[in-house]
Design a protein around this motif. Structure first.
Motif, mmCIF file in Angstrom:
data_model
loop_
_atom_site.group_PDB
_atom_site.id
_atom_site.type_symbol
_atom_site.label_atom_id
_atom_site.label_comp_id
_atom_site.label_asym_id
_atom_site.label_seq_id
_atom_site.Cartn_x
_atom_site.Cartn_y
_atom_site.Cartn_z
ATOM 1 N N UNK B 64 0.837 -1.208 0.000
ATOM 2 C CA UNK B 64 0.000 0.000 0.000
ATOM 3 C C UNK B 64 0.871 1.256 0.000
ATOM 4 N N UNK B 67 2.478 1.824 -3.349
ATOM 5 C CA UNK B 67 1.532 2.368 -4.329
ATOM 6 C C UNK B 67 1.255 3.847 -4.049
ATOM 7 N N UNK B 68 1.089 4.184 -2.763
ATOM 8 C CA UNK B 68 0.818 5.580 -2.418
ATOM 9 C C UNK B 68 1.980 6.470 -2.845
ATOM 10 N N UNK B 71 2.045 6.894 -6.640
ATOM 11 C CA UNK B 71 1.013 7.799 -7.167
ATOM 12 C C UNK B 71 1.314 9.244 -6.765
ATOM 13 N N UNK B 74 4.050 10.676 -8.950
ATOM 14 C CA UNK B 74 3.529 11.006 -10.282
ATOM 15 C C UNK B 74 2.791 12.344 -10.250
ATOM 16 N N UNK B 112 -11.393 12.172 0.656
ATOM 17 C CA UNK B 112 -11.557 10.838 0.076
ATOM 18 C C UNK B 112 -12.062 9.852 1.130
ATOM 19 N N UNK B 116 -15.539 7.848 1.007
ATOM 20 C CA UNK B 116 -15.561 6.380 1.006
ATOM 21 C C UNK B 116 -16.420 5.835 2.138
ATOM 22 N N UNK B 120 -19.685 3.497 1.896
ATOM 23 C CA UNK B 120 -19.878 2.220 2.604
ATOM 24 C C UNK B 120 -21.277 2.156 3.218
ATOM 25 N N UNK B 174 -9.767 0.642 3.423
ATOM 26 C CA UNK B 174 -8.335 0.895 3.316
ATOM 27 C C UNK B 174 -7.500 -0.259 3.862
#
Lengths: 164, 252
Positions: B64, B67-68, B71, B74, B112, B116, B120, B174
């Protein structure tokens, strides 16, 4: 990263391997970021992400291996009907998670993926059809056959356990 | 509707795919036919069992984080390229960039997370089986989570509060699993989400935060290493009243 955990869960079920699932999710995210311009506002973002993941899986090592299993060969074993509402089938809900997971693991990918998208990700039939690029009728028939196969497998597991 | 017609549509029923126009007739038949009701129950139980067993794999914290970072780098690179094309400005820009991105990331992270959490709640209510343990008794609901979650929590006494416990399910958000408890108040449904709070996991400061997402009231706070969220279409005062009851239970 919305959907990240769900995408990972789905990827792991497809690949059945942690590092391949990580690669698949990573590649999916990279493709989604690069191709975000192609996403049409107002359409289903979740289905779009899952579609990228599924298409990426199809060209991966695990995906190519899964594709060599003929669906037709498996269907004969999957369509055998079982009775509803029998005491055996009611026991399914009391089986442990490992047994249910083993039954899911044993399903061919085309059946496993529709069951996961429907029951775990709670997608509508229409969303599943969009995600997998298959007609909605195929979604329903795969769901039906996959569930029948699972119930058969679980009933047998339940019976085996009873005789131990 | 005949039993054969019902059997042909049971899957549509448990998958919430039955057209609204047919639902009343369908459920009326189920109320009067024990055989069809038993089949519907069995299919529903199987679906629930598959959902619980199918939510099996959780991304590792290392993956995780990787990936964070990927991103974020970028996004930062793209932002920097657009704003500061000349290297001569790099020194000043770097300082400004770090400050702006930190604020931006915290804010967008919080937005975010709230969206989310609201999703849910909406998804659970839209589901044909919004809870996996159905009980108004906290002594039934709380033990159901034992072994399913890596933490425990306390539930409040609800006498004379107007709130009723409906049940609970395991929610996935998450980095891991948490509890989703459903309460009702008059015609409103309130979801309480409880997650273990790891360092840096939730981009919220100490204290209570209230917000509105998708026309839903959200209140979140941290208590005893757990992060609580309440989401509902009920008025903010009712959401806060439930949060007070939960806080009191946590302190008792």
């Amino acid at each position: 990263m919305p959907l990240f955990a769900r995408l990972y869960n789905f990827a792991h079920w497809l690949t059945q391997d942690r590092s391949e699932a990580e690669e698949l999710v990573q590649e999916t995210c990279v493709k989604a970021l690069k191709g975000f311009g192609s996403f049409r506002q107002g359409t289903n973002f979740r289905a779009w992400m899952y579609r990228i993941l599924k298409n990426t899986f199809l060209t991966s090592r695990a995906g190519l291996k899964a594709a060599t299993i003929s669906l037709d060969d498996d269907e004969a074993a999957l369509v055998e009907p079982i009775a509803h509402g029998t005491p055996e089938s009611i026991l399914i809900s009391s089986l442990d998670q490992q047994t249910i997971q083993a039954a899911l693991d044993g399903l061919p990918v085309p059946y496993r993926e529709v069951i996961l998208l429907c029951d775990v990700d709670e997608m509508s039939y229409q969303e599943i059809a969009e995600t997998l690029a298959i007609p909605i009728g195929t979604v329903m028939s795969r769901l039906s056959r996959g569930r029948k196969a699972m119930r058969k497998w679980l009933n047998e597991a339940s019976t085996r356990r009873a005789f131990k | 509707m005949t039993c054969d017609e019902i059997r042909g549509k049971l899957a549509h029923y448990v998958d919430s795919e039955l057209p609204a126009g047919e639902l009343a007739d369908f459920e009326s038949h189920l109320r009067g036919c024990a055989t069809c009701a038993a089949e519907a129950l069995e299919m529903l139980q199987t679906k629930r069992a598959i959902r619980a067993a199918g939510t099996r794999y959780v991304p590792s914290p290392e993956f995780r984080l990787r990936m964070e970072q990927s991103i974020r780098s970028r996004s930062q690179r793209r932002w920097f390229d657009m704003r500061f094309p000349r290297l001569a400005l790099a020194g000043v820009a770097a300082v400004l960039l770090i400050a702006s991105v930190t604020v931006l990331l915290n804010r967008t992270g919080r937005e975010r997370e709230l969206t989310e959490i609201a999703d849910l709640h909406v998804t659970a209510l839209a589901s044909s089986n919004p809870v996996d343990v159905i009980s108004t008794d906290k002594h039934t609901v709380k033990p159901w989570f034992a072994g399913r979650l890596p933490f425990s929590f306390d539930l409040p006494e609800l006498q004379d509060s107007g709130f009723t416990l409906v049940g609970g399910r395991v929610a996935y958000f998450e980095r891991g699993s948490g509890a989703q408890l459903l309460f009702s108040l008059r015609k409103h449904q309130l979801s309480v989400f409880i997650f273990k709070e790891e360092p840096r996991e939730f981009p919220f400061h100490e204290g209570t935060l209230t917000a509105t997402r998708l026309a839903l009231q959200i209140e979140t706070w941290s208590e005893g290493g757990l992060r609580y969220f309440i989401v509902s279409d009920a008025p903010a005062s009712d959401v806060h009243a439930l949060s007070e009851l939960l806080r009191k239970a946590a302190h008792s």
